[in-house]
Design a protein around this motif. Sequence first.
Motif, PDB file in Angstrom:
ATOM      1  N   ASN A 165      12.324   6.750   6.900  1.00 30.43           N
ATOM      2  CA  ASN A 165      11.245   7.642   7.333  1.00 30.43           C
ATOM      3  C   ASN A 165      10.809   8.606   6.235  1.00 30.43           C
ATOM      4  O   ASN A 165      10.209   9.643   6.506  1.00 30.43           O
ATOM      5  CB  ASN A 165      11.655   8.417   8.583  1.00 30.43           C
ATOM      6  CG  ASN A 165      12.882   9.294   8.350  1.00 30.43           C
ATOM      7  OD1 ASN A 165      13.635   9.091   7.391  1.00 30.43           O
ATOM      8  ND2 ASN A 165      13.100  10.257   9.226  1.00 30.43           N
ATOM      9  N   THR A 166      11.118   8.281   4.977  1.00 29.76           N
ATOM     10  CA  THR A 166      10.692   9.103   3.840  1.00 29.76           C
ATOM     11  C   THR A 166       9.764   8.285   2.951  1.00 29.76           C
ATOM     12  O   THR A 166       9.759   7.056   2.976  1.00 29.76           O
ATOM     13  CB  THR A 166      11.898   9.582   3.014  1.00 29.76           C
ATOM     14  OG1 THR A 166      12.629   8.439   2.522  1.00 29.76           O
ATOM     15  CG2 THR A 166      12.826  10.439   3.858  1.00 29.76           C
ATOM     16  N   GLY A 167       8.947   8.998   2.162  1.00 35.13           N
ATOM     17  CA  GLY A 167       8.010   8.340   1.260  1.00 35.13           C
ATOM     18  C   GLY A 167       6.669   9.037   1.295  1.00 35.13           C
ATOM     19  O   GLY A 167       6.580  10.234   1.615  1.00 35.13           O
ATOM     20  N   SER A 168       5.611   8.313   0.975  1.00 34.79           N
ATOM     21  CA  SER A 168       4.260   8.874   0.983  1.00 34.79           C
ATOM     22  C   SER A 168       3.854   9.252   2.399  1.00 34.79           C
ATOM     23  O   SER A 168       3.891   8.420   3.306  1.00 34.79           O
ATOM     24  CB  SER A 168       3.269   7.856   0.419  1.00 34.79           C
ATOM     25  OG  SER A 168       1.944   8.271   0.640  1.00 34.79           O
ATOM     26  N   ILE A 169       3.461  10.506   2.602  1.00 36.10           N
ATOM     27  CA  ILE A 169       3.109  10.985   3.944  1.00 36.10           C
ATOM     28  C   ILE A 169       1.908  10.227   4.497  1.00 36.10           C
ATOM     29  O   ILE A 169       1.882   9.857   5.673  1.00 36.10           O
ATOM     30  CB  ILE A 169       2.827  12.498   3.914  1.00 36.10           C
ATOM     31  CG1 ILE A 169       4.112  13.264   3.607  1.00 36.10           C
ATOM     32  CG2 ILE A 169       2.232  12.971   5.247  1.00 36.10           C
ATOM     33  CD1 ILE A 169       3.919  14.765   3.474  1.00 36.10           C
ATOM     34  N   GLY A 170       0.911   9.967   3.643  1.00 38.98           N
ATOM     35  CA  GLY A 170      -0.278   9.249   4.091  1.00 38.98           C
ATOM     36  C   GLY A 170       0.075   7.884   4.658  1.00 38.98           C
ATOM     37  O   GLY A 170      -0.401   7.501   5.730  1.00 38.98           O
ATOM     38  N   TRP A 171       0.914   7.155   3.935  1.00 33.29           N
ATOM     39  CA  TRP A 171       1.296   5.822   4.402  1.00 33.29           C
ATOM     40  C   TRP A 171       2.185   5.906   5.641  1.00 33.29           C
ATOM     41  O   TRP A 171       2.001   5.145   6.591  1.00 33.29           O
ATOM     42  CB  TRP A 171       2.018   5.043   3.307  1.00 33.29           C
ATOM     43  CG  TRP A 171       2.303   3.636   3.703  1.00 33.29           C
ATOM     44  CD1 TRP A 171       1.492   2.551   3.525  1.00 33.29           C
ATOM     45  CD2 TRP A 171       3.467   3.162   4.392  1.00 33.29           C
ATOM     46  NE1 TRP A 171       2.077   1.425   4.050  1.00 33.29           N
ATOM     47  CE2 TRP A 171       3.290   1.767   4.586  1.00 33.29           C
ATOM     48  CE3 TRP A 171       4.631   3.763   4.852  1.00 33.29           C
ATOM     49  CZ2 TRP A 171       4.242   0.983   5.228  1.00 33.29           C
ATOM     50  CZ3 TRP A 171       5.581   2.984   5.499  1.00 33.29           C
ATOM     51  CH2 TRP A 171       5.384   1.612   5.672  1.00 33.29           C
ATOM     52  N   ARG A 201       0.804  -1.224   0.000  1.00 37.75           N
ATOM     53  CA  ARG A 201       0.000   0.000   0.000  1.00 37.75           C
ATOM     54  C   ARG A 201       0.840   1.278   0.000  1.00 37.75           C
ATOM     55  O   ARG A 201       0.287   2.376  -0.055  1.00 37.75           O
ATOM     56  CB  ARG A 201      -0.939  -0.001   1.203  1.00 37.75           C
ATOM     57  CG  ARG A 201      -1.986  -1.111   1.139  1.00 37.75           C
ATOM     58  CD  ARG A 201      -2.979  -1.002   2.270  1.00 37.75           C
ATOM     59  NE  ARG A 201      -4.006  -2.043   2.193  1.00 37.75           N
ATOM     60  CZ  ARG A 201      -5.013  -2.164   3.040  1.00 37.75           C
ATOM     61  NH1 ARG A 201      -5.135  -1.302   4.041  1.00 37.75           N
ATOM     62  NH2 ARG A 201      -5.892  -3.129   2.897  1.00 37.75           N
ATOM     63  N   HIS A 202       2.147   1.127   0.081  1.00 46.21           N
ATOM     64  CA  HIS A 202       3.017   2.299   0.063  1.00 46.21           C
ATOM     65  C   HIS A 202       3.373   2.618  -1.386  1.00 46.21           C
ATOM     66  O   HIS A 202       4.268   2.029  -1.984  1.00 46.21           O
ATOM     67  CB  HIS A 202       4.285   2.032   0.881  1.00 46.21           C
ATOM     68  CG  HIS A 202       5.053   3.279   1.177  1.00 46.21           C
ATOM     69  ND1 HIS A 202       6.215   3.304   1.919  1.00 46.21           N
ATOM     70  CD2 HIS A 202       4.833   4.581   0.833  1.00 46.21           C
ATOM     71  CE1 HIS A 202       6.656   4.520   2.025  1.00 46.21           C
ATOM     72  NE2 HIS A 202       5.832   5.322   1.366  1.00 46.21           N
ATOM     73  N   VAL A 203       2.625   3.574  -1.958  1.00 42.19           N
ATOM     74  CA  VAL A 203       2.757   3.914  -3.377  1.00 42.19           C
ATOM     75  C   VAL A 203       2.959   5.422  -3.533  1.00 42.19           C
ATOM     76  O   VAL A 203       2.321   6.222  -2.841  1.00 42.19           O
ATOM     77  CB  VAL A 203       1.493   3.478  -4.157  1.00 42.19           C
ATOM     78  CG1 VAL A 203       1.585   3.900  -5.607  1.00 42.19           C
ATOM     79  CG2 VAL A 203       1.304   1.967  -4.050  1.00 42.19           C
ATOM     80  N   ILE A 204       3.860   5.782  -4.438  1.00 41.93           N
ATOM     81  CA  ILE A 204       4.091   7.194  -4.770  1.00 41.93           C
ATOM     82  C   ILE A 204       3.688   7.403  -6.223  1.00 41.93           C
ATOM     83  O   ILE A 204       4.149   6.690  -7.120  1.00 41.93           O
ATOM     84  CB  ILE A 204       5.578   7.570  -4.567  1.00 41.93           C
ATOM     85  CG1 ILE A 204       5.958   7.450  -3.089  1.00 41.93           C
ATOM     86  CG2 ILE A 204       5.838   8.986  -5.068  1.00 41.93           C
ATOM     87  CD1 ILE A 204       7.453   7.653  -2.834  1.00 41.93           C
ATOM     88  N   LYS A 205       2.822   8.385  -6.450  1.00 42.71           N
ATOM     89  CA  LYS A 205       2.361   8.687  -7.803  1.00 42.71           C
ATOM     90  C   LYS A 205       2.123  10.186  -7.923  1.00 42.71           C
ATOM     91  O   LYS A 205       2.266  10.933  -6.942  1.00 42.71           O
ATOM     92  CB  LYS A 205       1.080   7.911  -8.108  1.00 42.71           C
ATOM     93  CG  LYS A 205      -0.056   8.192  -7.143  1.00 42.71           C
ATOM     94  CD  LYS A 205      -1.251   7.295  -7.428  1.00 42.71           C
ATOM     95  CE  LYS A 205      -2.377   7.560  -6.434  1.00 42.71           C
ATOM     96  NZ  LYS A 205      -3.553   6.682  -6.707  1.00 42.71           N
ATOM     97  N   VAL A 206       1.777  10.638  -9.115  1.00 41.44           N
ATOM     98  CA  VAL A 206       1.493  12.063  -9.322  1.00 41.44           C
ATOM     99  C   VAL A 206       0.325  12.465  -8.417  1.00 41.44           C
ATOM    100  O   VAL A 206      -0.712  11.799  -8.385  1.00 41.44           O
ATOM    101  CB  VAL A 206       1.152  12.349 -10.804  1.00 41.44           C
ATOM    102  CG1 VAL A 206       0.655  13.784 -10.971  1.00 41.44           C
ATOM    103  CG2 VAL A 206       2.373  12.113 -11.679  1.00 41.44           C
ATOM    104  N   GLY A 207       0.514  13.540  -7.668  1.00 45.69           N
ATOM    105  CA  GLY A 207      -0.496  14.005  -6.728  1.00 45.69           C
ATOM    106  C   GLY A 207      -0.227  13.588  -5.305  1.00 45.69           C
ATOM    107  O   GLY A 207      -0.834  14.133  -4.378  1.00 45.69           O
ATOM    108  N   SER A 208       0.685  12.618  -5.108  1.00 46.24           N
ATOM    109  CA  SER A 208       1.012  12.165  -3.749  1.00 46.24           C
ATOM    110  C   SER A 208       1.776  13.250  -2.994  1.00 46.24           C
ATOM    111  O   SER A 208       2.600  13.957  -3.565  1.00 46.24           O
ATOM    112  CB  SER A 208       1.877  10.899  -3.791  1.00 46.24           C
ATOM    113  OG  SER A 208       1.198   9.813  -4.354  1.00 46.24           O
ATOM    114  N   MET A 209       1.488  13.367  -1.704  1.00 47.73           N
ATOM    115  CA  MET A 209       2.282  14.212  -0.826  1.00 47.73           C
ATOM    116  C   MET A 209       3.364  13.324  -0.222  1.00 47.73           C
ATOM    117  O   MET A 209       3.060  12.295   0.380  1.00 47.73           O
ATOM    118  CB  MET A 209       1.424  14.827   0.272  1.00 47.73           C
ATOM    119  CG  MET A 209       0.427  15.861  -0.200  1.00 47.73           C
ATOM    120  SD  MET A 209       1.214  17.324  -0.938  1.00 47.73           S
ATOM    121  CE  MET A 209       2.103  17.991   0.483  1.00 47.73           C
ATOM    122  N   ILE A 210       4.622  13.718  -0.404  1.00 45.06           N
ATOM    123  CA  ILE A 210       5.719  12.887   0.080  1.00 45.06           C
ATOM    124  C   ILE A 210       6.608  13.663   1.046  1.00 45.06           C
ATOM    125  O   ILE A 210       6.648  14.899   1.041  1.00 45.06           O
ATOM    126  CB  ILE A 210       6.568  12.321  -1.069  1.00 45.06           C
ATOM    127  CG1 ILE A 210       7.335  13.446  -1.801  1.00 45.06           C
ATOM    128  CG2 ILE A 210       5.722  11.518  -2.042  1.00 45.06           C
ATOM    129  CD1 ILE A 210       8.369  12.927  -2.785  1.00 45.06           C
TER     130      ILE A 210
END
Length: 227
Positions: A169-175, A138-147
């Motif tokens: 500790n970096t990546g998609s903020i939501g996840w 579920r940890h996905v980065i795409k256009v529009g993601s806040m990272i």
Amino acid sequence: MEGLKVSDANLVVYILPSKANRIPQALRGELSSLLFKFNEEFDGVVLVYDILAQSKNGKILPGLTPYFGVNVRAKLLLFSPKPDMLLEGKVMKLRKESIHVIVLGFSYATIAEEDIRGEFRYKIKHGEEVFGSTSHKRHVIKVGSMIRFLTKSFDEEILHISGSLIPANTGSIGWLDKHMRESSEVDRTNKKNREREAHGSRLINEATISLDNEYPPKKSKRSKMVE
């Protein structure tokens, strides 16, 4: 997000005599010219200013154009990213070799392929380019993601940031935020279980000691004969 700071500044703003009857407007105009530019004196990009106080009398500067200086006390919000600071931004473009992000709506950041940790794999999913984690589906980065990403360097002239997604500790903020909450809940549950186990062990020990005191071991007949 790191990289933001508030600074109190004592400034001298130079105004043309023709604007002497419109000093507040002239001050705002001069201070607005500082916005979204890196200022060496403040060591950061000025994002917002708030005029707290100004002198009533200005000092006239002699010259071909006789400016007069007005002392101003202002509060400034500055953006000053340094190496190893964690920043946040929105993904605007994504390619196999890089991720492009905009920070605070004005500063662009690039994360090169070599700065994206190995668990992320580039793929096209439902016609959309994404970087998906092989460790957490579920940890996905795409256009529009806040990272959230780490700062490597900051070009003060063009306001460009070089970033990294190497740290865990970096990546998609939501996840990241959801994973952090779940980890905290697990830690709290484990702590409660340990406390209950410790409490239970303590009660058992106390009960054992109580029984030992109430019913002391009887001496054998042989022991009595020896006595």
